[in-house]
Design a protein around this motif. Structure first.
Motif, PDB file in Angstrom:
ATOM      1  N   PHE A  18       0.812  -1.297  -0.005  1.00  0.00           N
ATOM      2  CA  PHE A  18      -0.016  -0.031   0.149  1.00  0.00           C
ATOM      3  C   PHE A  18       0.664   1.248   0.003  1.00  0.00           C
ATOM      4  O   PHE A  18       0.440   2.318  -0.812  1.00  0.00           O
ATOM      5  N   SER A  37       0.618   4.149  -2.679  1.00  0.00           N
ATOM      6  CA  SER A  37       0.282   5.691  -2.352  1.00  0.00           C
ATOM      7  C   SER A  37       1.561   6.424  -2.584  1.00  0.00           C
ATOM      8  O   SER A  37       1.500   7.829  -2.606  1.00  0.00           O
ATOM      9  N   ARG A  87      -1.189   6.589 -10.286  1.00  0.00           N
ATOM     10  CA  ARG A  87      -1.844   5.696  -9.055  1.00  0.00           C
ATOM     11  C   ARG A  87      -1.903   6.837  -7.772  1.00  0.00           C
ATOM     12  O   ARG A  87      -2.563   6.459  -6.655  1.00  0.00           O
ATOM     13  N   TYR A 138      -6.963   2.055  -3.389  1.00  0.00           N
ATOM     14  CA  TYR A 138      -6.933   0.546  -3.546  1.00  0.00           C
ATOM     15  C   TYR A 138      -7.165  -0.014  -2.305  1.00  0.00           C
ATOM     16  O   TYR A 138      -6.721   0.328  -1.157  1.00  0.00           O
ATOM     17  N   PRO A 153      -6.897  -3.695  -0.711  1.00  0.00           N
ATOM     18  CA  PRO A 153      -6.436  -4.962  -1.130  1.00  0.00           C
ATOM     19  C   PRO A 153      -7.348  -6.075  -0.449  1.00  0.00           C
ATOM     20  O   PRO A 153      -8.101  -5.782   0.439  1.00  0.00           O
ATOM     21  N   ASP A 201      -3.612   6.279  12.550  1.00  0.00           N
ATOM     22  CA  ASP A 201      -2.517   5.779  11.728  1.00  0.00           C
ATOM     23  C   ASP A 201      -2.596   5.522  10.501  1.00  0.00           C
ATOM     24  O   ASP A 201      -1.923   5.854   9.507  1.00  0.00           O
ATOM     25  N   VAL A 202      -3.387   4.421  10.495  1.00  0.00           N
ATOM     26  CA  VAL A 202      -3.595   3.707   8.944  1.00  0.00           C
ATOM     27  C   VAL A 202      -4.241   4.466   7.968  1.00  0.00           C
ATOM     28  O   VAL A 202      -3.858   4.625   6.971  1.00  0.00           O
ATOM     29  N   MET A 210      -1.995   6.955   6.477  1.00  0.00           N
ATOM     30  CA  MET A 210      -1.141   6.510   5.470  1.00  0.00           C
ATOM     31  C   MET A 210      -1.821   6.562   3.939  1.00  0.00           C
ATOM     32  O   MET A 210      -0.793   6.912   3.101  1.00  0.00           O
ATOM     33  N   GLY A 211      -3.060   6.634   3.781  1.00  0.00           N
ATOM     34  CA  GLY A 211      -3.351   6.871   2.624  1.00  0.00           C
ATOM     35  C   GLY A 211      -3.323   8.149   2.083  1.00  0.00           C
ATOM     36  O   GLY A 211      -3.333   8.711   0.790  1.00  0.00           O
ATOM     37  N   LEU A 266      -0.102   9.625   2.102  1.00  0.00           N
ATOM     38  CA  LEU A 266       1.183   9.649   1.874  1.00  0.00           C
ATOM     39  C   LEU A 266       1.644  10.411   0.457  1.00  0.00           C
ATOM     40  O   LEU A 266       2.580  11.121   0.263  1.00  0.00           O
ATOM     41  N   GLY A 267       0.699   9.897  -0.466  1.00  0.00           N
ATOM     42  CA  GLY A 267       1.154  10.669  -1.781  1.00  0.00           C
ATOM     43  C   GLY A 267       0.566  12.148  -1.878  1.00  0.00           C
ATOM     44  O   GLY A 267       1.280  12.916  -2.556  1.00  0.00           O
ATOM     45  N   VAL A 307       1.192  14.185   0.847  1.00  0.00           N
ATOM     46  CA  VAL A 307       2.133  15.033   1.805  1.00  0.00           C
ATOM     47  C   VAL A 307       3.593  14.894   1.332  1.00  0.00           C
ATOM     48  O   VAL A 307       3.881  13.826   0.607  1.00  0.00           O
ATOM     49  N   GLY A 308       4.294  16.143   1.182  1.00  0.00           N
ATOM     50  CA  GLY A 308       5.901  16.115   0.838  1.00  0.00           C
ATOM     51  C   GLY A 308       6.282  15.105   1.729  1.00  0.00           C
ATOM     52  O   GLY A 308       6.336  14.841   2.858  1.00  0.00           O
ATOM     53  N   TYR A 328       1.950  15.607   8.670  1.00  0.00           N
ATOM     54  CA  TYR A 328       0.432  15.612   8.219  1.00  0.00           C
ATOM     55  C   TYR A 328      -0.053  17.127   8.275  1.00  0.00           C
ATOM     56  O   TYR A 328       0.234  17.492   9.506  1.00  0.00           O
ATOM     57  N   PHE A 358      -9.812   0.160   6.081  1.00  0.00           N
ATOM     58  CA  PHE A 358      -8.855   0.045   4.765  1.00  0.00           C
ATOM     59  C   PHE A 358      -9.648   0.768   3.587  1.00  0.00           C
ATOM     60  O   PHE A 358      -9.025   1.404   2.774  1.00  0.00           O
ATOM     61  N   ARG A 396      -8.752   4.448   4.226  1.00  0.00           N
ATOM     62  CA  ARG A 396      -7.561   4.464   3.761  1.00  0.00           C
ATOM     63  C   ARG A 396      -7.307   4.733   2.479  1.00  0.00           C
ATOM     64  O   ARG A 396      -6.807   5.524   1.883  1.00  0.00           O
ATOM     65  N   ALA A 397      -8.260   4.045   1.421  1.00  0.00           N
ATOM     66  CA  ALA A 397      -8.230   4.022  -0.067  1.00  0.00           C
ATOM     67  C   ALA A 397      -8.729   5.407  -0.361  1.00  0.00           C
ATOM     68  O   ALA A 397      -8.590   6.067  -1.285  1.00  0.00           O
TER      69      ALA A 397
END
Lengths: 280, 259
Positions: free
Chosen positions: A168, A172, B81, B86, B88, B103-104, B107-108, B110-111, B113-114, B119, B156, B159-160
């Motif tokens: 994942f 991301s 992407r 996503y 899974p 936290d989880v 994580m979604g 992360l794309g 945030v630099g 965050y 999840f 998160r997506a």
């Protein structure tokens, strides 16, 4: 305990002060890096890196540089080697680790055999002797620990994501390949920090035991790092004191004490879970 | 498409052209052509080992096709992407892993945030929003492993969604969801489809018949006509067994006679 020596006055010795200082530094390392080693299941790779560092110790003796620097060279080389092999070839990672593990040690033996005279303090590098930590060792340890803390605080959320769900993280947009390499290089550096205290053969236990105990009782990675660090300090200081009182090897005593505490923690966490579930 | 008068309603989010995937010379996907548009809600069915998960991973850029071209939002899968959510198939994460629901979900982001940054307030607001959407806000501080399978799945999904994707890929999302929650889950997808294209890989044929807009059958080859109909021949070709065996479980609306 009739043979116990007065404990407070040992603190006046320079070697004892340095040992305690070293104990705190290795505890920070074990707390922070050990947490990743345990949650991302990198115990075997850490063992491989630490053992292959023996080649660097031998090289140090052979060419007359500080064996710790040689160890650092070899540890980083092994870390990058394992990373490259597992990314670029279809060889399973544990196979690559097993090979590097033994080849590194074999190189060390050959190098030491080729060095003139005998290798002073060799036993200390293998099994640790925290009482022989020198001032220059401490400087290396401080620098490496600081570097690790900076890298981990900059990449904390990325490492968390990498450890929890690598696929994942990749989806991301996290550069997981690079992050993984950075993480194993950090493990290599932590090996260097730990060598003087517990030796390359025993250090894997100190890297994993405090983190493995903490994981049973905490709910976040940060708390796990903190608790592991505190536990590690307790283990190192207690082990050191026990080894002094009983006049036995310090590195091995620290590890044995940690191992016993680990067993105790298993019992404690079981009891805790049972009492929680019986209440609910 | 690039002349500035893009028809928004039919913007293509995924395009696969003659995509082949082979592992050790064995074909997993054979000559897949597929277009998914902005408003599509596509259900992908097919037998186990038929390549459904592989197809999703090709779109995500996790598996590189041996041959053929993949375009995600007008770009390569690796670039595209960032705009793909996503979920899974039931994740095999460590149940003792020290991470909270909060936290989880983050994580979604992360794309967005630099690197080396924390965050932002915006990231946190987005996380609160999606947790509320999947009704998991009350569990924000709970360790992820201490939730039921269905609750984890909702996290999840959150998160997506937290990256506000234009395409949502779900791989057997109901595998660990209990029956009463299932309906709720599909209602959620129904609301989401106004905002994003959805590709749902599933075994749940009744869900396919009720909720999705178009159906594709995959068994190495893809049978898809951008409609909700599957011919009996297609099904037979896909499942490689007499149609009677499966038609029983397939609601009539999916079969072609219904028109």
């Amino acid at each position: 305990m009739s043979t116990a020596k007065p404990t407070m006055e040992i603190l006046q010795y320079g070697f004892m002060q340095r040992a305690l200082m070293a104990g705190i530094l290795i505890s920070i390392t074990c707390g922070v890096i050990g947490t990743y080693v345990v949650v991302r299941r990198m115990v075997f790779i850490s063992g491989g890196i630490s053992h292959s560092a023996f080649g660097g110790i031998g090289l140090g003796y052979l060419v007359g540089i500080d064996p710790v620097l040689g160890a650092m060279l070899f540890a980083i080389g092994a870390a990058l080697g394992v990373g490259a092999i597992s990314r670029r070839t279809r060889l399973p990672e544990d196979t690559a680790i097993g090979i590097l593990w033994a080849v590194g040690m074999a190189l060390g033996i050959i190098f030491i055999g080729l060095s003139p005279g005998f290798a002073p303090d060799l036993f200390g590098y293998l099994f640790g002797n925290i009482l022989s930590v020198s001032f220059s060792d401490l400087i290396i340890m401080v620098a490496l620990t600081a570097l690790m803390l900076v890298v981990v605080s900059l990449l904390f959320k990325e490492f968390l994501s990498l450890s929890f769900d690598e696929e994942f993280a990749k989806v991301s947009g996290v550069p997981t390949g690079w992050l993984y390499l950075i993480l194993i290089v950090l493990i290599a550096l932590s090996v260097v920090v730990l060598i003087r205290a517990v030796g390359i053969i025993l250090l894997i236990a100190l890297l994993t035991i405090p983190a493995a105990i903490s994981r049973q009782f905490v709910s976040s990675l940060k708390k796990m790092m903190l608790l592991s660090t505190l536990l590690s300090i307790v283990f190192v200081v207690s082990g050191l004191w026990l080894s002094y009182v009983l006049d036995i090897a310090s590195g091995a005593t620290i590890i044995l004490f940690s191992g016993i505490m680990f067993l105790a923690s298993l019992g404690l966490s079981r009891w805790r879970r049972r009492s929680v579930s019986s209440k609910g | 498409m690039s002349n500035g008068v893009v028809n928004v309603a039919t913007e293509e989010v995924v395009r696969l052209e003659d995509v082949w995937v082979r592992f050790d010379g064995v074909a997993i996907l054979e000559g897949i052509d597929l277009s998914v548009y902005q408003n599509d809600f596509l259900g992908l069915i097919g037998p186990n080992g038929g390549g459904k998960t592989t197809l999703l991973k090709v779109v995500l850029g996790l598996i590189r096709p041996s041959q053929g071209k993949v375009t995600v939002l007008g770009s390569t899968p690796e670039r595209g992407r960032r705009f793909v959510g996503y979920v899974p198939q039931y994740s095999l994460f460590d149940r003792d892993f020290p991470a909270s629901v909060w936290d989880v979900v983050l994580m979604g982001r992360l794309g967005q945030v630099g690197r080396f940054r924390r965050y932002s307030e915006e990231d946190k607001k987005a996380a609160l929003n999606v947790l509320e959407m999947v009704e998991m806000l009350d569990f924000k501080g709970r360790q992820i492993g201490r939730l039921s399978g269905g609750q984890q799945q909702r996290v999840f999904i959150a998160r997506a969604l937290v990256s506000e994707p234009k395409l949502l890929l779900l791989d057997e999302p109901t595998a660990s969801v209990d029956a009463p929650m299932m309906e709720e889950f599909y209602e959620l997808l129904n609301r989401l489809k106004q905002r994003m294209a959805i590709v749902l890989v599933t075994h749940d044929l009744s869900a396919v018949s009720i909720y999705v807009d178009t159906v594709g059958c995959l068994n190495r080859k893809l049978f898809y006509h951008h409609s909700k109909e599957i011919s009996a021949e297609d099904l037979e070709a896909v499942y490689q067994c007499p149609i009677e065996l499966i038609a029983h479980g397939v609601p009539h609306r999916v079969l072609s006679e219904h028109g």
